[in-house]
Scaffold this motif. Structure first.
Motif, PDB file in Angstrom:
ATOM      1  N   ALA A 119       0.575  -1.259   0.103  1.00 15.84           N
ATOM      2  CA  ALA A 119       0.030   0.237  -0.221  1.00 15.84           C
ATOM      3  C   ALA A 119       0.884   1.187   0.228  1.00 15.84           C
ATOM      4  O   ALA A 119       0.813   1.843  -0.598  1.00 15.84           O
ATOM      5  CB  ALA A 119      -1.313  -0.039   0.773  1.00 15.84           C
ATOM      6  N   PHE A 120       1.629   1.213   0.786  1.00 13.85           N
ATOM      7  CA  PHE A 120       3.160   2.725   0.883  1.00 13.85           C
ATOM      8  C   PHE A 120       3.148   2.558  -0.685  1.00 13.85           C
ATOM      9  O   PHE A 120       3.687   4.009  -1.000  1.00 13.85           O
ATOM     10  CB  PHE A 120       3.717   2.276   1.680  1.00 13.85           C
ATOM     11  N   THR A 121       3.709   1.512  -1.266  1.00  7.25           N
ATOM     12  CA  THR A 121       4.647   1.669  -2.774  1.00  7.25           C
ATOM     13  C   THR A 121       3.486   2.454  -3.476  1.00  7.25           C
ATOM     14  O   THR A 121       3.676   3.622  -4.650  1.00  7.25           O
ATOM     15  CB  THR A 121       4.507   0.270  -3.671  1.00  7.25           C
ATOM     16  N   GLN A 269      -1.790  -4.062  12.338  1.00  6.06           N
ATOM     17  CA  GLN A 269      -1.188  -3.775  10.977  1.00  6.06           C
ATOM     18  C   GLN A 269      -2.394  -2.194  10.414  1.00  6.06           C
ATOM     19  O   GLN A 269      -0.829  -1.203   9.507  1.00  6.06           O
ATOM     20  CB  GLN A 269      -1.935  -4.763   9.629  1.00  6.06           C
ATOM     21  N   ASP A 270      -3.202  -2.048  10.944  1.00 10.48           N
ATOM     22  CA  ASP A 270      -3.876  -0.043  10.892  1.00 10.48           C
ATOM     23  C   ASP A 270      -2.368   0.375  11.552  1.00 10.48           C
ATOM     24  O   ASP A 270      -2.444   2.040  10.780  1.00 10.48           O
ATOM     25  CB  ASP A 270      -5.093  -0.279  11.555  1.00 10.48           C
ATOM     26  N   GLU A 271      -2.159   0.435  12.157  1.00 11.57           N
ATOM     27  CA  GLU A 271      -0.993   1.452  12.964  1.00 11.57           C
ATOM     28  C   GLU A 271       0.319   1.628  11.762  1.00 11.57           C
ATOM     29  O   GLU A 271       1.005   1.978  11.219  1.00 11.57           O
ATOM     30  CB  GLU A 271      -0.489   1.602  14.109  1.00 11.57           C
ATOM     31  N   LEU A 272       0.307   0.496  11.290  1.00  8.01           N
ATOM     32  CA  LEU A 272       1.668   0.297  10.294  1.00  8.01           C
ATOM     33  C   LEU A 272       1.537   1.146   9.149  1.00  8.01           C
ATOM     34  O   LEU A 272       1.824   1.515   8.582  1.00  8.01           O
ATOM     35  CB  LEU A 272       2.445  -1.433   9.674  1.00  8.01           C
ATOM     36  N   GLU A 273      -0.021   1.077   8.509  1.00  7.65           N
ATOM     37  CA  GLU A 273      -0.565   1.553   7.375  1.00  7.65           C
ATOM     38  C   GLU A 273      -0.426   3.641   7.607  1.00  7.65           C
ATOM     39  O   GLU A 273      -0.032   4.271   6.507  1.00  7.65           O
ATOM     40  CB  GLU A 273      -2.351   1.662   6.830  1.00  7.65           C
ATOM     41  N   ALA A 274      -0.875   3.409   8.869  1.00  7.29           N
ATOM     42  CA  ALA A 274      -1.014   5.241   9.696  1.00  7.29           C
ATOM     43  C   ALA A 274       0.872   5.232   9.429  1.00  7.29           C
ATOM     44  O   ALA A 274       1.169   6.716   8.895  1.00  7.29           O
ATOM     45  CB  ALA A 274      -1.612   5.419  10.450  1.00  7.29           C
ATOM     46  N   VAL A 275       1.355   4.759   9.820  1.00  9.91           N
ATOM     47  CA  VAL A 275       2.813   5.011   9.762  1.00  9.91           C
ATOM     48  C   VAL A 275       3.659   5.283   8.426  1.00  9.91           C
ATOM     49  O   VAL A 275       4.218   6.399   7.960  1.00  9.91           O
ATOM     50  CB  VAL A 275       3.768   3.899  10.711  1.00  9.91           C
ATOM     51  N   TYR A 276       3.385   4.154   7.525  1.00 15.53           N
ATOM     52  CA  TYR A 276       3.267   4.496   6.140  1.00 15.53           C
ATOM     53  C   TYR A 276       2.816   5.654   5.600  1.00 15.53           C
ATOM     54  O   TYR A 276       3.727   6.384   4.243  1.00 15.53           O
ATOM     55  CB  TYR A 276       3.229   3.187   5.205  1.00 15.53           C
TER      56      TYR A 276
END
Length: 319
Positions: A119-121, A269-276
């Motif tokens: 998702a980050f890319t 995973q939600d927190e990771l996506e927010a970080v990204y």
């Protein structure tokens, strides 16, 4: 915010004095025509109902705000704004050590990290080069810098776990991958800015020092955005027994600090996506000191429209 803004034509700000002057004139006229006990009502009293006073005051206040914003825009303000980068390189370094199969993050740390990285890319500008580095006991360039997001996504999906953790090696390998960035066709001599996004859940237990690697990254002007991923209660099962694999925040904080980057933490995973998403904003934009006249002109237009709507609302009630 206005106090932090510089102006190309600051002498024009003197026209802001018109705002309080007009406001004072309105207050004087409003007091003059307000009915008093025993005084006969005027035609103005008959035209504008008493219960619409707040609309009159609001319309005037919005008109004055529009005038103030217009004067500020006329003075040609300048400020730092976020402008999308035209070109940059981001190296995504993902820890694939065996601790990444811990299920404290569903379905497990690695699977969730893969989805978030993909998702980050997609959030990065199309012209950005993206490279993928995986690391466990050693580090390797899985995908050299490229604008082919499909190739990067496929490589992320095919990552597999391996023993040990070599954070220092991942940084050195990421720096090596930057040497493979294809030159810009429009300006071959220009070196695009770069950053390393490093995701790990553990501490270095093999290879070169991660702190020395981070210092080398700083020397090359490549900040490391370190993400500590997982929880303190994570574990893996080896030989039928639970082996705790808590996240090591200290080393990743030091890595980010020594490289001139920033450290983040994510326990889901939600927190990771927010970080990204936060990192995408950081590496995808740069602060540029530029004219922001359009911003204040837009505010002036907004206030003018709202003021006009207030006046129309008053007019709709006229007999």
């Amino acid at each position: 915010m206005l106090l932090l803004t510089e102006f190309m034509r600051p002498e024009r700000l003197w026209f802001l004095l018109l705002v309080p002057a007009i406001g004072l004139l309105y207050l004087l006229l409003n007091g003059r025509f307000r009915p008093t006990p025993g005084r006969r009502r005027t035609r103005l009293d008959l035209v504008i109902p008493k219960d619409a006073a707040w609309k009159r005051h609001g319309a005037v206040a919005l008109a004055l705000a529009s005038l103030a914003s217009l004067v500020v825009a006329w003075a040609m303000p300048k400020a730092y704004t976020n402008v999308p980068r035209d070109r940059a390189t981001v190296v995504i370094a993902i820890d694939v050590s065996r601790s990444m199969v811990a299920t404290d993050v569903r379905p497990n740390r690695l699977a969730a990290a893969q989805a978030a990285a993909q998702a980050f890319t997609r959030q990065l500008p199309e012209r950005f080069n993206v490279s993928l580095v995986s690391f466990a006991a050693t580090a390797q360039i899985v995908v050299p810098p490229t604008t082919d997001r499909v190739a990067v996504d496929r490589a992320i999906q095919n990552l597999e776990v391996a023993p040990s953790t070599a954070i220092g090696e991942s940084i050195y390998t990421s720096l090596d991958s930057l040497k493979l960035v294809p030159p810009d066709k429009d300006d071959p001599k220009q070196t695009a800015p770069a950053a390393i996004v490093l995701l790990s859940d553990g501490a270095t237990n093999i290879g070169r020092s991660s702190l020395e690697a981070a210092e080398q990254s700083r020397k090359q002007n490549v900040p490391v955005y370190a993400i500590a991923y997982g929880t303190a209660t994570g574990f893996v099962v080896e030989g039928g027994q639970r082996q705790p694999v808590p996240v090591n925040h200290a080393e990743l904080s030091a890595v980010a600090r020594n490289s001139g980057g920033k450290k983040f933490a994510a326990a889901s995973q939600d927190e990771l996506e927010a970080v990204y998403r936060t990192i995408a904003q950081s590496v995808g934009y740069e602060k540029v000191y530029t004219e922001v006249t359009d911003k204040y002109a837009g505010l002036a237009l907004l206030f003018a429209v709202l003021s006009a709507l207030g006046v129309i609302s008053l007019g709709a009630r006229w007999p």
